[in-house]
Design an enzyme around this catalytic site. Structure first.
Site, PDB file in Angstrom:
ATOM      1  N   ASP A   1       0.486   4.859   1.820  1.00 29.77           N
ATOM      2  CA  ASP A   1      -0.306   5.300   2.976  1.00 29.77           C
ATOM      3  C   ASP A   1      -1.424   6.253   2.559  1.00 29.77           C
ATOM      4  OD1 ASP A   1       0.966   3.841   4.966  1.00 29.77           O
ATOM      5  OD2 ASP A   1       2.488   5.382   5.308  1.00 29.77           O
TER       6      ASP A   1
ATOM      7  N   ARG B   1       5.222   6.608  14.435  1.00 30.93           N
ATOM      8  CA  ARG B   1       5.247   7.159  13.077  1.00 30.93           C
ATOM      9  C   ARG B   1       4.772   8.605  13.075  1.00 30.93           C
ATOM     10  NH1 ARG B   1       0.940   4.686   9.084  1.00 30.93           N
ATOM     11  NH2 ARG B   1      -0.308   6.145  10.277  1.00 30.93           N
TER      12      ARG B   1
ATOM     13  N   HIS C   1       4.604   0.099   0.250  1.00 34.21           N
ATOM     14  CA  HIS C   1       5.334  -0.676   1.250  1.00 34.21           C
ATOM     15  C   HIS C   1       4.468  -1.797   1.825  1.00 34.21           C
ATOM     16  CE1 HIS C   1       3.543   2.773   3.375  1.00 34.21           C
ATOM     17  NE2 HIS C   1       3.426   1.980   4.419  1.00 34.21           N
TER      18      HIS C   1
ATOM     19  N   HIS D   1       0.813  -1.215   0.000  1.00 32.85           N
ATOM     20  CA  HIS D   1       0.000   0.000   0.000  1.00 32.85           C
ATOM     21  C   HIS D   1       0.842   1.259   0.000  1.00 32.85           C
ATOM     22  CE1 HIS D   1       0.994  -0.589   4.241  1.00 32.85           C
ATOM     23  NE2 HIS D   1       0.733   0.682   4.427  1.00 32.85           N
TER      24      HIS D   1
HETATM   25 FE   LIG Z   1       1.768   2.002   5.803  1.00 35.45          FE
END
Ligand SMILES: [Fe+2]
Length: 305
Positions: free
Chosen positions: A133, A296, A281, A131
């Site tokens: 993000d 993150r 990723h 995917h």
């Molecule tokens: Fe992700």
């Protein structure tokens, strides 16, 4: 699909395409560029490089920042080892690239901009689908900085694929079919556990599906990238269902070639910083029931064009 267009998912044709794969770094990838303020150790010929000699816990000086911007565009994913930094410092580093998005309250860590991504026996990993993000946003993130906080003894690697190289590697007739084509991105029913997780987080916002070009142009490098992903791209606009499914399946298959990928083994103190505009990723979910905690920060991006 009409008779004049070969079935792109024909098994023999996939094989031919894979034989013809010849990924290479382009001039626009900064091929041969030298860096004075840090050392670059590529982890694959195309995508992903470790940066040595930069302490992310401290403000980055102007010369280093200029070179890091170049390396980020050149390598698409930068990796840093042996860093000791707080979420606040991580956010400060990311802010060099733009505004940060606030994390969802459900996942928030020490400050609004830092999200905790935690998995264990009760909450197995769910990022094991390719995917980009939040491609279901009208303006998906520019990128993200991810920091390892607590890792399983083994497993939990992350892979990134270079979607510009995947575009370059397409047969010419497929590239021509993609011109002007758009795709719908949404939180679909059938794309695995990541969708279940994200739907629960986004449920209240009631996000409508969005359309993006299938081939997007990088706003900084001008390079074209394949902009579809297995998690959030539901179909291609204006094509009959079977044709959409076949062509989309073929495009997603391109991202599965290891030639376009880098695989990163996390260690304590590791940080990854990726360009979400030209990569997809995959978080390998092979560490259940061990604990894995990452933090993150997400940098806001533009509408893909
Ligand atoms: Fe992700």
């Amino acid at each position: 699909m009409n008779a004049s267009q070969p079935a792109v998912t024909d098994r023999r044709r996939l094989h031919v395409v894979s034989q013809e794969l010849a990924p290479r770094r382009l001039e626009s990838d900064g091929a041969g560029r030298r860096y004075a303020t840090f050392e670059v150790r590529p982890l694959s010929p195309l995508i992903g490089a470790e940066i040595h000699g930069v302490d992310l816990a401290r403000p980055v000086d102007a010369d280093t920042l200029t070179e890091l911007r170049g390396a980020f565009l050149d390598w698409k994913v930068l990796f840093f080892r042996d860093q000791t930094l707080t979420g606040r410092q991580q956010a400060a580093f990311a802010r060099n690239w733009g505004e940060l998005q606030a994390a969802h309250p459900q996942r928030r860590a020490e400050i609004d901009e830092v999200a905790r991504l935690e998995h264990d026996r009760d909450n197995p990993g769910s990022e094991n689908v390719w995917h980009s993000d939040a491609s279901f946003y009208e303006a998906p993130p520019l990128g993200a900085v991810l920091r390892a906080v607590d890792l399983p003894p083994l497993g939990g690697d992350t892979l990134w694929a270079d979607t510009a190289a995947a575009y370059d590697g397409l047969p010419q007739d497929v590239k021509e079919r993609l011109e002007g084509l758009r795709a719908v991105h949404e939180l679909p029913a059938a794309s695995g556990s990541i969708a279940v997780l994200l739907r629960s987080i986004n449920a209240r916002s009631g996000r409508p599906p969005v359309e993006h070009p299938v081939v997007r142009t990088h706003p900084e490098t001008g390079r074209k990238s394949l902009y579809v992903n297995a998690a959030f791209t539901s179909h291609l606009v204006g094509l009959p269902d079977d044709e959409s499914e076949e062509l989309l399946g073929f495009l997603l298959h391109q991202l599965s070639y290891p030639e376009y990928q880098v695989r990163f083994r996390w260690e304590a103190g590791s940080v990854a910083f990726w360009d979400n505009r030209t990569t997809v990723h995959y978080g390998v979910n092979d560490y259940f029931p061990q604990h894995r905690l990452m933090e993150r920060v997400v940098i806001a991006g533009d509408r893909p064009e």
